[in-house]
Structure formats: C-alpha cells, structure tokens
Write a protein that holds these residues in place. Structure first.
Motif, mmCIF file in Angstrom:
data_model
loop_
_atom_site.group_PDB
_atom_site.id
_atom_site.type_symbol
_atom_site.label_atom_id
_atom_site.label_comp_id
_atom_site.label_asym_id
_atom_site.label_seq_id
_atom_site.Cartn_x
_atom_site.Cartn_y
_atom_site.Cartn_z
ATOM 1 N N LYS A 11 51.091 38.211 42.517
ATOM 2 C CA LYS A 11 50.664 38.164 43.912
ATOM 3 C C LYS A 11 51.856 37.871 44.829
ATOM 4 O O LYS A 11 52.936 37.497 44.338
ATOM 5 N N TYR A 51 38.819 43.339 45.602
ATOM 6 C CA TYR A 51 38.085 42.071 45.635
ATOM 7 C C TYR A 51 36.672 42.237 46.203
ATOM 8 O O TYR A 51 36.106 41.292 46.752
ATOM 9 N N LEU A 54 33.817 39.716 45.889
ATOM 10 C CA LEU A 54 33.936 38.414 46.556
ATOM 11 C C LEU A 54 33.685 38.510 48.061
ATOM 12 O O LEU A 54 33.916 37.556 48.809
ATOM 13 N N PHE A 59 36.073 32.357 51.598
ATOM 14 C CA PHE A 59 37.533 32.498 51.528
ATOM 15 C C PHE A 59 38.005 33.954 51.513
ATOM 16 O O PHE A 59 39.193 34.218 51.492
ATOM 17 N N LEU A 63 41.738 35.499 51.558
ATOM 18 C CA LEU A 63 42.200 36.145 50.328
ATOM 19 C C LEU A 63 42.803 37.517 50.628
ATOM 20 O O LEU A 63 43.884 37.859 50.119
ATOM 21 N N ARG A 87 43.944 36.404 30.209
ATOM 22 C CA ARG A 87 43.260 35.383 31.013
ATOM 23 C C ARG A 87 43.638 33.982 30.515
ATOM 24 O O ARG A 87 43.783 33.055 31.305
ATOM 25 N N THR A 93 41.382 29.612 37.445
ATOM 26 C CA THR A 93 41.571 30.061 38.829
ATOM 27 C C THR A 93 42.208 28.979 39.695
ATOM 28 O O THR A 93 43.119 29.245 40.473
ATOM 29 N N ARG A 104 49.448 29.629 35.592
ATOM 30 C CA ARG A 104 49.005 28.858 36.765
ATOM 31 C C ARG A 104 49.180 27.361 36.535
ATOM 32 O O ARG A 104 49.516 26.614 37.460
ATOM 33 N N THR A 111 44.614 27.149 44.661
ATOM 34 C CA THR A 111 43.780 28.302 44.285
ATOM 35 C C THR A 111 44.151 29.522 45.125
ATOM 36 O O THR A 111 44.209 30.635 44.625
ATOM 37 N N ASN A 114 47.717 31.325 43.695
ATOM 38 C CA ASN A 114 47.746 31.123 42.240
ATOM 39 C C ASN A 114 48.545 32.187 41.473
ATOM 40 O O ASN A 114 48.325 32.425 40.294
HETATM 41 P P1 DAT Z 1 40.509 34.829 39.178
HETATM 42 O O1 DAT Z 1 41.696 35.264 39.997
HETATM 43 O O2 DAT Z 1 40.843 33.647 38.300
HETATM 44 O O3 DAT Z 1 39.883 35.965 38.404
HETATM 45 P P2 DAT Z 1 38.258 35.055 41.002
HETATM 46 O O4 DAT Z 1 38.155 36.471 40.564
HETATM 47 O O5 DAT Z 1 37.038 34.217 40.948
HETATM 48 O O6 DAT Z 1 39.403 34.277 40.184
HETATM 49 O O7 DAT Z 1 38.812 35.010 42.496
HETATM 50 C C1 DAT Z 1 39.827 35.882 42.900
HETATM 51 C C2 DAT Z 1 40.815 35.122 43.744
HETATM 52 O O8 DAT Z 1 40.163 34.627 44.911
HETATM 53 C C3 DAT Z 1 41.419 33.886 43.069
HETATM 54 O O9 DAT Z 1 42.497 34.208 42.224
HETATM 55 C C4 DAT Z 1 41.830 33.088 44.256
HETATM 56 C C5 DAT Z 1 40.730 33.370 45.265
HETATM 57 N N1 DAT Z 1 39.689 32.329 45.172
HETATM 58 C C6 DAT Z 1 38.719 32.241 44.235
HETATM 59 N N2 DAT Z 1 37.965 31.155 44.430
HETATM 60 C C7 DAT Z 1 38.447 30.544 45.541
HETATM 61 C C8 DAT Z 1 38.107 29.380 46.265
HETATM 62 N N3 DAT Z 1 37.089 28.602 45.908
HETATM 63 N N4 DAT Z 1 38.864 29.060 47.341
HETATM 64 C C9 DAT Z 1 39.891 29.836 47.726
HETATM 65 N N5 DAT Z 1 40.279 30.958 47.096
HETATM 66 C C10 DAT Z 1 39.564 31.307 46.009
#
Ligand code: DAT
Ligand code: MG
Length: 151
Positions: A11, A51, A54, A59, A63, A87, A93, A104, A111, A114
C-alpha cells in the motif's frame, strides 16, 4: 494440493516508507513464486471496485483516499496454499493485534496504515489477480521458470 494465486499489494505507506524490498523478501524467503509485479497509481474507480465489499463501512472514504494517495506495488504470488499462507505472513488487519514476526506485526501500528493487502480467499485471489474475470489491476500472471534452466 492445488496451486493458487494471491494478489499482494504494498500500500502507499509501505512504498513511501521504503518497505517494498522487505515485503517481497518475506514472500521470497518463504518459497512462493512471484509471477506478476508492477508499480501503479490506483485510480479511484479501481480502488472502489477492489474494496466494494466495504462500501457501507464508516472508514470506506478514508480507505479509498489512502489507497489512492500514492503509488502501490501490485504483485501476484503463486504456490500451493499461498492464499492462506500469505494471510498468515501478513498478520491481523489491526497491526497492534498482529503477531510479532508477521509483516503488520513487525512493521505497522495503525489499521488505516497497515502496509500490505493480501487476498482473503482463493476465489478472491482469482478475482484480484484477474484470472477469473479479466485483469482487475491489469496484472497478467506469467508462467516462468524462476531460476530453472530448461533441460
Ligand atoms: P484485510 O486488509 O486484513 O483483509 P479488510 O479486508 O477487513 O482487512 O479491510 C480492508 C482494509 O480496510 C484494511 O486493510 C484496512 C481497512 N480497515 C479495515 N477495518 C478497518 C477499521 N475498523 N478501521 C479503519 N480501517 C479499516
Ligand atoms: Mg481484505
């Protein structure tokens, strides 16, 4: 025992902090095979597609801003069980909950900063490396014999 592909992305914070080599090293030392690599400025539309699961999270706008804030390094890594193993190498995360010894756990605290992405399932590995529905990040995985001479 199936050969899988996973999408690993350093990233913008990882690139800016000069952690690209360190991160690549960990996957190399583990023994996985690098089959795609590029430096890339991710457009907003692609970040949103990447993404999309999400989208409803609070967030999400932060993000998208973060992931488009500077160049990323897009990679395809290949191997048996590479999705789950990557992973594990990456860690939780939330970097404060990630085990020491993970990327990480060793290299990050926030977070929202990361340093690395890894596909979370073989299906998403296919989606993100573009072996399923065309190329998401425009990476084309190469079947190369790394370091092996043809006999
Ligand atoms: P990962 O990257 O471990 O697969 P994810 O897919 O749940 O995690 O989320 C994607 C990204 O979004 C993560 O790397 C960072 C951001 N993120 C996730 N949860 C968050 C939170 N609670 N607050 C802020 N950013 C978050
Ligand atoms: Mg994820």
């Amino acid at each position: 025992e199936q050969v899988e592909q996973t999408y690993i992305m350093v990233k913008p914070d990882g690139v800016q902090r000069g952690l690209v080599g360190e991160i690549i090293s960990r996957f190399e030392r583990k023994g996985f095979k690098l089959t795609g690599l590029k430096l890339f400025q991710c457009p907003k539309e692609l970040a949103e597609e990447h993404y999309k699961d999400l989208k409803t999270k609070s967030f999400y706008p932060t993000l998208i801003d973060y992931i488009t804030s500077g160049p990323v390094v897009c990679m395809v890594w290949e191997g048996v069980g590479v999705v789950a193993s990557a992973r594990k190498l990456i860690g939780s995360t939330n970097p404060l909950q990630a085990e020491p010894g993970t990327i990480r756990g060793d290299l990050a605290v926030q977070t929202g900063r990361n340093v690395v992405h890894g596909s979370d399932s073989p299906e998403n590995g296919k989606r993100e490396t573009g072996t399923l529905n065309g190329t998401l990040f425009g990476l084309r995985s190469l079947s190369l014999n790394h370091g092996k001479k043809k006999t």
